[in-house]
Design a protein around this motif. Structure first.
Motif, PDB file in Angstrom:
ATOM      1  N   PRO A   1      11.072  11.358   5.707  1.00 41.15           N
ATOM      2  CA  PRO A   1      10.911   9.922   5.970  1.00 41.15           C
ATOM      3  C   PRO A   1       9.936   9.605   7.097  1.00 41.15           C
ATOM      4  N   THR A   2       8.663   9.879   6.846  1.00 40.00           N
ATOM      5  CA  THR A   2       7.628   9.558   7.827  1.00 40.00           C
ATOM      6  C   THR A   2       6.933   8.240   7.499  1.00 40.00           C
ATOM      7  N   VAL A   3       7.289   7.646   6.352  1.00 43.52           N
ATOM      8  CA  VAL A   3       6.734   6.346   5.983  1.00 43.52           C
ATOM      9  C   VAL A   3       7.883   5.399   5.663  1.00 43.52           C
ATOM     10  N   ASP A   4       7.577   4.099   5.720  1.00 43.84           N
ATOM     11  CA  ASP A   4       8.584   3.073   5.443  1.00 43.84           C
ATOM     12  C   ASP A   4       8.527   2.583   4.003  1.00 43.84           C
TER      13      ASP A   4
ATOM     14  N   LEU B   1      -3.490  -5.050  -0.149  1.00 47.99           N
ATOM     15  CA  LEU B   1      -2.181  -5.327  -0.741  1.00 47.99           C
ATOM     16  C   LEU B   1      -1.055  -5.259   0.283  1.00 47.99           C
ATOM     17  N   ARG B   2      -1.254  -4.464   1.358  1.00 52.11           N
ATOM     18  CA  ARG B   2      -0.237  -4.310   2.417  1.00 52.11           C
ATOM     19  C   ARG B   2      -0.903  -4.584   3.763  1.00 52.11           C
ATOM     20  N   ARG B   3      -1.273  -5.812   3.994  1.00 53.04           N
ATOM     21  CA  ARG B   3      -2.098  -6.175   5.151  1.00 53.04           C
ATOM     22  C   ARG B   3      -1.419  -5.885   6.486  1.00 53.04           C
ATOM     23  N   ARG B   4      -0.115  -5.924   6.535  1.00 58.23           N
ATOM     24  CA  ARG B   4       0.575  -5.738   7.805  1.00 58.23           C
ATOM     25  C   ARG B   4       0.926  -4.275   8.069  1.00 58.23           C
ATOM     26  N   ASP B   5       0.598  -3.402   7.133  1.00 55.04           N
ATOM     27  CA  ASP B   5       0.992  -2.001   7.251  1.00 55.04           C
ATOM     28  C   ASP B   5      -0.181  -1.095   7.575  1.00 55.04           C
ATOM     29  N   GLN B   6       0.147   0.066   8.104  1.00 56.49           N
ATOM     30  CA  GLN B   6      -0.841   1.127   8.290  1.00 56.49           C
ATOM     31  C   GLN B   6      -0.791   2.013   7.047  1.00 56.49           C
ATOM     32  N   ILE B   7      -1.931   2.184   6.398  1.00 57.67           N
ATOM     33  CA  ILE B   7      -2.002   3.025   5.201  1.00 57.67           C
ATOM     34  C   ILE B   7      -2.253   4.453   5.668  1.00 57.67           C
ATOM     35  N   VAL B   8      -1.261   5.313   5.511  1.00 57.93           N
ATOM     36  CA  VAL B   8      -1.337   6.647   6.103  1.00 57.93           C
ATOM     37  C   VAL B   8      -1.566   7.758   5.079  1.00 57.93           C
TER      38      VAL B   8
ATOM     39  N   MET C   1       4.499  -3.126  12.610  1.00 55.75           N
ATOM     40  CA  MET C   1       3.626  -2.572  11.572  1.00 55.75           C
ATOM     41  C   MET C   1       4.335  -1.396  10.894  1.00 55.75           C
ATOM     42  N   GLY C   2       4.415  -1.442   9.571  1.00 52.78           N
ATOM     43  CA  GLY C   2       5.020  -0.355   8.824  1.00 52.78           C
ATOM     44  C   GLY C   2       4.002   0.710   8.458  1.00 52.78           C
ATOM     45  N   ARG C   3       4.512   1.829   7.993  1.00 52.14           N
ATOM     46  CA  ARG C   3       3.662   2.927   7.538  1.00 52.14           C
ATOM     47  C   ARG C   3       3.846   3.064   6.025  1.00 52.14           C
ATOM     48  N   THR C   4       2.738   2.978   5.304  1.00 49.03           N
ATOM     49  CA  THR C   4       2.786   2.946   3.842  1.00 49.03           C
ATOM     50  C   THR C   4       2.031   4.115   3.234  1.00 49.03           C
ATOM     51  N   ALA C   5       2.654   4.744   2.238  1.00 49.77           N
ATOM     52  CA  ALA C   5       1.987   5.729   1.387  1.00 49.77           C
ATOM     53  C   ALA C   5       1.724   5.085   0.029  1.00 49.77           C
ATOM     54  N   VAL C   6       0.676   5.532  -0.635  1.00 49.92           N
ATOM     55  CA  VAL C   6       0.260   4.931  -1.905  1.00 49.92           C
ATOM     56  C   VAL C   6       0.092   6.035  -2.946  1.00 49.92           C
ATOM     57  N   LEU C   7       0.706   5.840  -4.107  1.00 48.70           N
ATOM     58  CA  LEU C   7       0.588   6.772  -5.224  1.00 48.70           C
ATOM     59  C   LEU C   7      -0.080   6.025  -6.379  1.00 48.70           C
ATOM     60  N   VAL C   8      -1.268   6.481  -6.778  1.00 46.32           N
ATOM     61  CA  VAL C   8      -2.073   5.764  -7.772  1.00 46.32           C
ATOM     62  C   VAL C   8      -2.107   6.542  -9.079  1.00 46.32           C
TER      63      VAL C   8
ATOM     64  N   ARG D   1     -16.234  -1.991 -17.291  1.00 52.68           N
ATOM     65  CA  ARG D   1     -16.454  -0.979 -16.255  1.00 52.68           C
ATOM     66  C   ARG D   1     -16.760  -1.588 -14.877  1.00 52.68           C
ATOM     67  N   ARG D   2     -16.634  -2.898 -14.767  1.00 55.50           N
ATOM     68  CA  ARG D   2     -17.100  -3.616 -13.575  1.00 55.50           C
ATOM     69  C   ARG D   2     -16.417  -3.153 -12.290  1.00 55.50           C
ATOM     70  N   HIS D   3     -15.136  -2.807 -12.343  1.00 52.95           N
ATOM     71  CA  HIS D   3     -14.390  -2.507 -11.118  1.00 52.95           C
ATOM     72  C   HIS D   3     -14.004  -1.036 -10.975  1.00 52.95           C
ATOM     73  N   LEU D   4     -14.642  -0.164 -11.743  1.00 54.22           N
ATOM     74  CA  LEU D   4     -14.237   1.243 -11.735  1.00 54.22           C
ATOM     75  C   LEU D   4     -14.615   1.975 -10.443  1.00 54.22           C
ATOM     76  N   TRP D   5     -15.556   1.450  -9.672  1.00 57.66           N
ATOM     77  CA  TRP D   5     -15.998   2.079  -8.410  1.00 57.66           C
ATOM     78  C   TRP D   5     -15.052   1.625  -7.301  1.00 57.66           C
ATOM     79  N   LEU D   6     -13.785   1.809  -7.511  1.00 52.21           N
ATOM     80  CA  LEU D   6     -12.746   1.213  -6.676  1.00 52.21           C
ATOM     81  C   LEU D   6     -12.384   2.107  -5.501  1.00 52.21           C
ATOM     82  N   ASP D   7     -12.263   1.493  -4.324  1.00 51.20           N
ATOM     83  CA  ASP D   7     -11.816   2.187  -3.121  1.00 51.20           C
ATOM     84  C   ASP D   7     -10.306   1.952  -2.986  1.00 51.20           C
ATOM     85  N   HIS D   8      -9.507   2.964  -3.258  1.00 54.16           N
ATOM     86  CA  HIS D   8      -8.054   2.797  -3.288  1.00 54.16           C
ATOM     87  C   HIS D   8      -7.465   2.552  -1.908  1.00 54.16           C
ATOM     88  N   VAL D   9      -8.091   3.071  -0.884  1.00 53.64           N
ATOM     89  CA  VAL D   9      -7.603   2.827   0.468  1.00 53.64           C
ATOM     90  C   VAL D   9      -7.848   1.366   0.858  1.00 53.64           C
TER      91      VAL D   9
END
Length: 205
Positions: A122-125, A37-44, A1-8, A23-31
């Motif tokens: 380098p704490t994330v992959d 999108l990264r099912r095998r990774d830990q979103i940190v 399992m990798g460690r992923t950071a996300v910049l939106v 406006r249908r999808h504006l109530w979006l949970d980014h986590v």
């Protein structure tokens, strides 16, 4: 399992979603979206870059409700990073009309700085960059020089493309409407600490 950071890139994503489904999808949970999108990774670490709305009290209120809901639903994972809007006085030389336009400032720089911070520590992959803004290419190149082991993946919002980013990072892909639809916040978000409740704005139904 990798460690992923996300910049939106909130501005880029907002306008892509609005063009796709209003406006249908504006109530979006980014986590939640990142986890799909990264099912095998830990979103940190998820950082949402935006700017406070100017001169529209109703829109500013909806934005604030959304930001509070995002933070309450994802404590310890999601951070909101604010830039600013700048008013610009525009003039039509043909008809003589003046009007005020708005230009978002600092978001590109804030994302670039965050990318370099992550590369230097380098704490994330992997870094998932939700944007199709080619202005980020210099930061991507620098981050790869600082940390050649870091994987950087652009996730393009709907109706947003960057040939330059795709040429630099062939792993780029477009976020599907299905993933956006599946990654919405609950209609009512309750802050686990304060008990405050945040309701999806009716205007976004």
């Amino acid at each position: 399992m990798g460690r992923t950071a996300v910049l939106v890139d909130g501005f880029n994503l907002y306008h892509g979603m609005k063009k796709q489904r209003g406006r249908r999808h504006l109530w979006l949970d980014h986590v939640a979206l990142a986890s799909r999108l990264r099912r095998r990774d830990q979103i940190v670490d998820v950082r949402y870059f935006t700017a406070p709305v100017l001169d529209d009290a109703a829109a500013a209120g909806r934005q604030q409700t959304y930001l509070e809901a995002l933070k309450a639903h994802n404590p310890g994972v999601l951070t909101v990073v604010e830039g600013r809007y700048q008013r610009k006085r525009m003039h039509c030389h043909a008809c003589g009309t003046y009007w005020i336009s708005y230009e978002e400032k600092e978001t590109d720089v804030n994302i670039a700085v965050a990318l370099m911070e992550i590369a230097a520590l380098p704490t994330v992959d992997t870094v998932l960059v939700v944007s199709a803004d080619s202005d980020l290419c210099p930061a991507v190149r620098s981050a790869r020089r600082v940390n050649p082991q870091l994987t950087i993946v652009p996730a393009f919002p709907p109706h947003r493309r960057s040939g330059e980013l795709r040429a630099l990072l062939p792993s780029a892909f477009t976020i599907s409407e299905t993933k956006l639809r599946q990654s919405q916040l609950p209609p009512v978000v309750t802050d686990p600490v304060t008990g405050a409740k945040y309701l999806r704005p009716a205007y976004w139904q």
